[in-house]
Design a protein around this motif. Structure first.
Motif, short mmCIF file in Angstrom:
data_model
loop_
_atom_site.label_atom_id
_atom_site.label_comp_id
_atom_site.label_asym_id
_atom_site.label_seq_id
_atom_site.Cartn_x
_atom_site.Cartn_y
_atom_site.Cartn_z
N ALA A 17 47.46 47.03 86.57
CA ALA A 17 48.46 47.98 87.05
C ALA A 17 49.63 48.13 86.09
CB ALA A 17 48.96 47.56 88.42
N GLY A 18 49.63 47.34 84.99
CA GLY A 18 50.67 47.49 83.99
C GLY A 18 51.76 46.43 84.00
N LEU A 19 51.65 45.41 84.85
CA LEU A 19 52.65 44.35 84.86
C LEU A 19 52.48 43.47 83.63
CD1 LEU A 19 52.79 45.31 87.86
CD2 LEU A 19 53.29 42.93 88.46
N THR A 20 53.54 42.80 83.23
CA THR A 20 53.47 41.87 82.11
C THR A 20 52.72 40.62 82.58
OG1 THR A 20 55.51 40.70 82.68
CG2 THR A 20 55.72 42.71 81.33
N PRO A 21 52.20 39.82 81.63
CA PRO A 21 51.52 38.58 82.02
C PRO A 21 52.39 37.67 82.87
CG PRO A 21 51.00 39.12 79.76
CD PRO A 21 52.05 40.11 80.19
N ASP A 22 53.69 37.55 82.51
CA ASP A 22 54.57 36.70 83.30
C ASP A 22 54.73 37.22 84.72
OD1 ASP A 22 54.93 34.98 81.21
OD2 ASP A 22 56.90 35.78 80.61
N GLU A 23 54.88 38.52 84.87
CA GLU A 23 55.02 39.12 86.20
C GLU A 23 53.74 38.95 87.01
OE1 GLU A 23 58.15 42.77 85.20
OE2 GLU A 23 55.98 43.06 84.95
N ALA A 24 52.60 39.13 86.35
CA ALA A 24 51.32 38.98 87.04
C ALA A 24 51.12 37.54 87.52
CB ALA A 24 50.18 39.39 86.12
N MET A 25 51.49 36.58 86.68
CA MET A 25 51.34 35.18 87.05
C MET A 25 52.31 34.77 88.15
SD MET A 25 48.82 33.74 85.57
CE MET A 25 49.16 31.97 85.62
N LEU A 26 53.50 35.34 88.14
CA LEU A 26 54.47 35.04 89.20
C LEU A 26 53.94 35.55 90.54
CD1 LEU A 26 57.24 33.87 89.81
CD2 LEU A 26 58.23 36.12 89.43
N GLY A 27 53.35 36.73 90.53
CA GLY A 27 52.75 37.25 91.75
C GLY A 27 51.57 36.41 92.21
N GLY A 28 50.77 35.94 91.25
CA GLY A 28 49.64 35.08 91.59
C GLY A 28 50.08 33.77 92.21
N LEU A 29 51.17 33.21 91.69
CA LEU A 29 51.70 31.98 92.26
C LEU A 29 52.18 32.20 93.70
CD1 LEU A 29 52.61 29.05 92.08
CD2 LEU A 29 54.72 29.83 90.95
N ALA A 30 52.83 33.33 93.94
CA ALA A 30 53.28 33.64 95.29
C ALA A 30 52.09 33.76 96.25
CB ALA A 30 54.09 34.94 95.29
N ASP A 31 51.02 34.39 95.77
CA ASP A 31 49.80 34.49 96.58
C ASP A 31 49.24 33.11 96.89
OD1 ASP A 31 49.92 37.24 96.53
OD2 ASP A 31 48.42 37.47 94.93
N MET A 32 49.15 32.28 95.87
CA MET A 32 48.57 30.95 96.05
C MET A 32 49.40 30.11 97.03
SD MET A 32 46.04 28.99 95.13
CE MET A 32 45.40 29.34 93.48
#
Length: 328
Positions: free
Chosen positions: A118-133
């Protein structure tokens, strides 16, 4: 002797502190992952470490359930005696929908990939993944605690009902259900990340649990607007019924599995699993599904919620809970 309210708070504290410790462990593991390799990492040692931490948390909160229910019944003038012993291991390794915990805890990797696309940066994508986890892990442990509590209630003949206890901060859907009383075998309505708890009751009496209106009164105006929206908060302030402002059941479920009527799980159904060992002694059949390592029971293992729904009486509940390995 501690009061029922004090015991409830202690149980809530035990569950939430266990969840916090697990989330901290997940954060430590997540720091060593990258957006480019997160899918492979969650299939390897990192994913195994997260699954182990969550399963151990589920085991911890489930193991404390029977002592908690016994203490509650004693504090309410009843008997701490239980007719069966809860099997804590039966509540570990299972996702809230009845599926394998490993499958649930792999979903954040998919979320990271979708965010990158969707165009997010790797850091933003990983932060979202951590929130999901963190959300998935917290929900899995909280659900294990509530499910174990309900099974322990079924095993104790003194317990006849439970009341929903809501701790602030909370969402609107939970607030309107605060203080609601249910039969002890009635399914617990929850949503992802819900940390509401059950307060078991010896008799059908109303305990000192805050009502929705009382909870709203404890909230700041800003918090009311955040939870109920500006218009909703204004309506409540003008005297509108909280339950009419909020659709209490939106987003809530009783953990149906893949939309089917029967709530079942594949966990513990191998020959070495909790349910599988018992079924094997009874001459049950097992079959290997293509792509899976171990053969599993051909008879589904019902979830506690499904047992409570279909059982005609308490004797039937105990029989089914024993059959499917939740009590002995």
């Amino acid at each position: 002797m501690a009061t029922p309210t004090e015991l409830g708070r202690a149980r809530y504290s035990q569950v939430t502190s266990t969840i916090r410790a697990i989330v901290e462990r997940i954060q430590q593991i997540w720091r060593g992952l990258s957006a480019a390799g997160v899918e492979e990492d969650l299939l390897g040692d990192a994913g195994a470490g997260i699954v182990t931490a969550v399963a151990e948390g589920q085991l911890t909160v489930a193991a404390a359930a029977q002592a908690y229910i016994a203490a509650q019944m004693a504090a309410q003038g009843g008997s701490a005696f239980a007719e069966a012993s809860l099997v804590a291991a039966a509540f570990a390794g299972i996702a809230p929908d009845g599926g394998p915990l490993e499958t649930l805890l792999y979903l954040p990797a998919i979320g990271v990939r979708q965010r990158l696309a969707a165009g997010l940066t790797p850091d933003e994508a990983m932060l979202g993944g951590l929130a999901d986890m963190a959300r998935y892990a917290s929900t899995a442990v909280a659900d294990a605690a509530r499910s174990a509590d309900q099974v322990a209630m079924a095993a104790n003949p003194s317990c006849v009902a439970y009341v929903r206890v809501v701790q602030l901060p909370a969402c609107a859907r939970c607030i309107v259900l605060s203080g609601q009383m249910y039969s002890r075998s009635e399914g617990f309505l929850r949503h992802p990340n819900c940390d509401c708890q059950t307060l078991p009751l010896r008799e059908r009496e109303w305990p000192g649990v805050p009502t929705p209106r009382q909870l709203v009164g404890r909230m700041s105006e800003r918090e009311q607007r955040r939870v109920f929206t500006v218009a909703g908060a204004r309506a409540i302030g003008d005297g509108a019924d909280v339950g009419q402002v909020v659709n209490a059941r939106r987003g809530m479920s009783t953990a149906h599995v893949f939309g089917r009527d029967v709530q079942a799980t594949t966990e513990g159904t191998t020959r070495r699993g909790v349910y599988g060992r018992r079924l094997r002694r009874a001459g049950g059949e097992f079959a290997r599904v293509p792509g899976q390592r171990y053969a599993r029971a051909t008879t589904p293992r019902l979830m506690p919620e499904e047992i409570f729904r279909i059982a005609d009486d308490r004797a039937e509940e105990l029989r089914l809970l024993r059959r499917y390995g939740y009590i002995v």
